[in-house]
Scaffold this active site. Structure first.
Site, PDB file in Angstrom:
ATOM      1  CE  LYS A   1       3.478  -2.534  -4.688  1.00  0.00           C
ATOM      2  NZ  LYS A   1       2.822  -2.023  -3.093  1.00  0.00           N
TER       3      LYS A   1
ATOM      4  CE  LYS B   1       1.233  10.382  -8.274  1.00  0.00           C
ATOM      5  NZ  LYS B   1       0.631  11.718  -6.769  1.00  0.00           N
TER       6      LYS B   1
ATOM      7  CE  LYS C   1      -1.905   7.915   0.732  1.00  0.00           C
ATOM      8  NZ  LYS C   1      -2.913   6.593   1.563  1.00  0.00           N
TER       9      LYS C   1
ATOM     10  N   GLY D   1      -0.082  14.343  -3.699  1.00  0.00           N
ATOM     11  CA  GLY D   1      -1.102  14.461  -3.885  1.00  0.00           C
ATOM     12  C   GLY D   1      -1.778  12.942  -4.699  1.00  0.00           C
TER      13      GLY D   1
ATOM     14  CG  ASP E   1      -1.203  -0.916   1.342  1.00  0.00           C
ATOM     15  OD1 ASP E   1      -2.321  -1.774   0.324  1.00  0.00           O
ATOM     16  OD2 ASP E   1      -1.603  -2.135   2.373  1.00  0.00           O
TER      17      ASP E   1
ATOM     18  N   GLY F   1      -3.967  -4.188  -3.843  1.00  0.00           N
ATOM     19  CA  GLY F   1      -5.087  -3.436  -4.848  1.00  0.00           C
ATOM     20  C   GLY F   1      -4.384  -2.090  -4.990  1.00  0.00           C
ATOM     21  CG  HIS F   2      -2.142  -1.424  -8.384  1.00  0.00           C
ATOM     22  ND1 HIS F   2      -1.757  -1.290  -6.551  1.00  0.00           N
ATOM     23  CD2 HIS F   2      -1.730  -2.413  -9.284  1.00  0.00           C
ATOM     24  CE1 HIS F   2       0.032  -1.778  -7.136  1.00  0.00           C
ATOM     25  NE2 HIS F   2      -0.668  -2.497  -8.668  1.00  0.00           N
TER      26      HIS F   2
ATOM     27  CD  GLN G   1       0.786  -8.605  -2.318  1.00  0.00           C
ATOM     28  OE1 GLN G   1       1.654  -9.618  -2.624  1.00  0.00           O
ATOM     29  NE2 GLN G   1      -0.782  -9.021  -2.032  1.00  0.00           N
TER      30      GLN G   1
HETATM   31  P1  IMP Z   1      -2.327 -13.427   2.200  1.00  0.00           P
HETATM   32  O1  IMP Z   1      -1.663 -11.890   1.287  1.00  0.00           O
HETATM   33  O2  IMP Z   1      -4.199 -12.819   1.852  1.00  0.00           O
HETATM   34  O3  IMP Z   1      -1.732 -14.442   2.944  1.00  0.00           O
HETATM   35  O4  IMP Z   1      -2.642 -11.992   3.619  1.00  0.00           O
HETATM   36  C1  IMP Z   1      -1.217 -12.283   4.713  1.00  0.00           C
HETATM   37  C2  IMP Z   1      -0.668 -10.769   5.066  1.00  0.00           C
HETATM   38  O5  IMP Z   1      -0.749  -9.845   3.736  1.00  0.00           O
HETATM   39  C3  IMP Z   1      -1.663 -10.304   5.510  1.00  0.00           C
HETATM   40  O6  IMP Z   1      -1.508  -9.650   6.361  1.00  0.00           O
HETATM   41  C4  IMP Z   1      -2.478  -9.339   4.495  1.00  0.00           C
HETATM   42  O7  IMP Z   1      -2.758  -8.422   4.963  1.00  0.00           O
HETATM   43  C5  IMP Z   1      -1.463  -8.786   4.006  1.00  0.00           C
HETATM   44  N1  IMP Z   1      -1.399  -8.165   2.975  1.00  0.00           N
HETATM   45  C6  IMP Z   1      -1.854  -8.799   1.563  1.00  0.00           C
HETATM   46  N2  IMP Z   1      -1.651  -7.742   0.593  1.00  0.00           N
HETATM   47  C7  IMP Z   1      -2.061  -7.091   0.997  1.00  0.00           C
HETATM   48  C8  IMP Z   1      -1.781  -5.768   0.121  1.00  0.00           C
HETATM   49  O8  IMP Z   1      -1.652  -5.791  -1.423  1.00  0.00           O
HETATM   50  N3  IMP Z   1      -1.490  -4.685   1.386  1.00  0.00           N
HETATM   51  C9  IMP Z   1      -0.733  -5.099   2.601  1.00  0.00           C
HETATM   52  N4  IMP Z   1      -1.004  -5.245   3.065  1.00  0.00           N
HETATM   53  C10 IMP Z   1      -1.488  -6.944   2.132  1.00  0.00           C
END
Ligand code: IMP
Length: 437
Positions: A16, A18, A330, A414, A13, A40-41, A223
């Protein structure tokens, strides 16, 4: 033209999407190399907000070919929903290609992810419940189903029959779950395959051909470094390799084909899910940052944990990714805070530590050692050069740059693409020109 890896330096989060969006004009191909619809982007384009989970954000530009590489785990339902959403909003998805080798997240993977988290109770990883871990586990056990299996009913049936009884046996031991029948799964998989057939390809050659042509290829990690399965604080990690090395295995390129690694970080930190977090803020400063920064998960809607910037983690992330330059996002969210703190070391068991510990147990005992910076009160969303930033903001950016040891070349003030400070210097490793033909 370079191959550029875009990698998160924190717990995901970092913004990326952007970075990709900002570089989009010069890019011919964008490759997603790991993770799945746990990511999620969010990309803001004028008045429009696009939320993407699987498709690289480059899809918003007609000149960019988008690749979902073999290192990604694909929930076909999510992908189809995303392609349909983009098409309905006038975005051409014809150039989206998905690796035939990418693994399929099946409904039983999602059910197992949920059930296993429930069973862990107080020890939960806090996953996104998307079936990511169970799908990567099947991949490693050589029991997975791949995208190309969706194209052939006989193969699919055969491969499903090898695993489904074991999945159902396991699910039967877990409360709140039901077994899966083969027939509906086969029917669903064949429908997915039919819809996605034109998008499936041997993407490794597409990427290699683009590099040979001299196209600029970006490889987008999902991630972040601190969630990496090997380098994060296991078990509070995801099940793939978000680090830059993952771009090679999951995207289909060799290490010497990477010219530039752009690390992306926020001016503070956030974390979703469980696990140690030394700089976490549980006071009103933290909730203020969370509110101004809209720190809620794109996928799960969960509030993100918020904390001060951690330079110990940054030094580790710069090293393990061989980061060549940084985008800082940010920083505008910190406007209005009287005093900003920057974690420069940890106290662990009465010892001063400035290296990121690999063990979650050790990290859980880390107490942050802070350097304090006076804040600034003026909004900075309109600023377009570093010189225009309030002096205290400049000092903070310089401190982050010194901690990183590599230049911060882009600073976002922004959500919109135009709300970015760009510095001219873009260091890049030299790659000899490859003979074509
Ligand atoms: P999983 O990838 O769903 O198995 O989750 C494993 C860990 O990675 C958990 O702590 C999730 O909250 C974290 N996580 C997975 N995808 C994201 C992301 O896109 N952003 C932030 N944390 C993530």
């Amino acid at each position: 033209m370079p191959a550029t890896v875009i990698v998160g330096l924190q717990w995901g989060d970092e913004g990326k999407g952007k970075t990709t969006d900002f570089l989009a004009e010069q890019v011919a191909m964008a490759v997603r190399y790991q993770g799945g619809d746990n990511a999620g982007h969010t990309v803001v384009l004028g008045d429009e907000v696009f939320k993407l989970r699987l498709t690289p954000s480059g899809v918003l530009y007609p000149h960019i070919a988008c690749i979902i590489g073999p290192g990604v785990v694909v929930n076909p339902a999510t992908l189809i929903g995303e392609l349909d959403m983009l098409t309905s909003r006038g975005i051409d998805t014809a150039k989206v290609r998905v690796s035939r080798n990418a693994h399929v997240i099946m409904p039983y993977h999602v059910a197992l992810d949920r059930a296993m988290e429930t069973r862990l109770d107080g020890e939960k990883v806090g996953t996104t419940n998307r079936g990511i871990g169970p799908t990567y586990a099947d991949r490693a056990s050589r029991l997975g189903l791949r995208m190309e299996d969706l194209l052939d009913e006989t193969t699919f049936r055969h491969r499903l029959a090898r695993v489904l009884p074991d999945k159902n046996t396991l699910l039967a031991t877990m409360p709140g779950t039901s077994p899966f029948d083969a027939e509906p799964l086969v029917a669903q998989a064949m429908a997915w395959g039919e819809r996605l057939r034109p998008h499936l390809a041997d993407t490794t050659w597409l990427v290699q051909d683009a590099l040979r042509r001299g196209d600029h290829v970006i490889l987008e990690g999902a991630q972040g470094t601190l969630l990496d399965i090997d380098h994060g604080s296991y078990p509070y990690v995801t099940s793939s390799s978000p680090i830059a090395g993952g771009a090679c295995t999951g995207g289909g390129i060799g290490p010497l084909q990477v010219d530039e690694v752009i690390g992306v970080m926020k001016a503070y930190t956030t974390r979703v899910g469980s696990g140690p977090y030394p700089t976490e803020l549980t006071d009103e400063i933290g909730s203020g940052i969370a509110e101004r920064g809209h720190e809620f998960g794109t996928v799960t809607g969960r509030p993100r944990r918020v904390g001060w910037f951690d330079a110990v983690a940054l030094r580790f992330a710069v090293a393990v990714n061989s980061v060549s330059s940084i985008m800082l996002n940010k920083i505008d969210i910190l406007s209005g805070i009287d005093e900003i703190q920057l974690c420069v070391a940890y106290d662990i068991d009465e010892q001063r530590v400035d290296r990121w510990p690999s063990s979650a147990e050790v990290l859980a005992r880390a107490r942050p050692v802070y350097e304090r910076f006076p804040g600034w009160s003026e909004p900075i969303n309109g600023v377009r050069t570093l010189a225009e930033l309030p002096e205290n903001a400049r000092r903070y950016v310089t401190a982050l740059e010194v901690a990183a040891g590599v230049p911060i070349v882009l600073v976002s003030v922004g959500p919109e693409r135009t709300q970015t400070i760009e510095r001219a210097y873009r260091p890049m490793r030299h790659r000899p020109t490859v003979a074509t033909g």
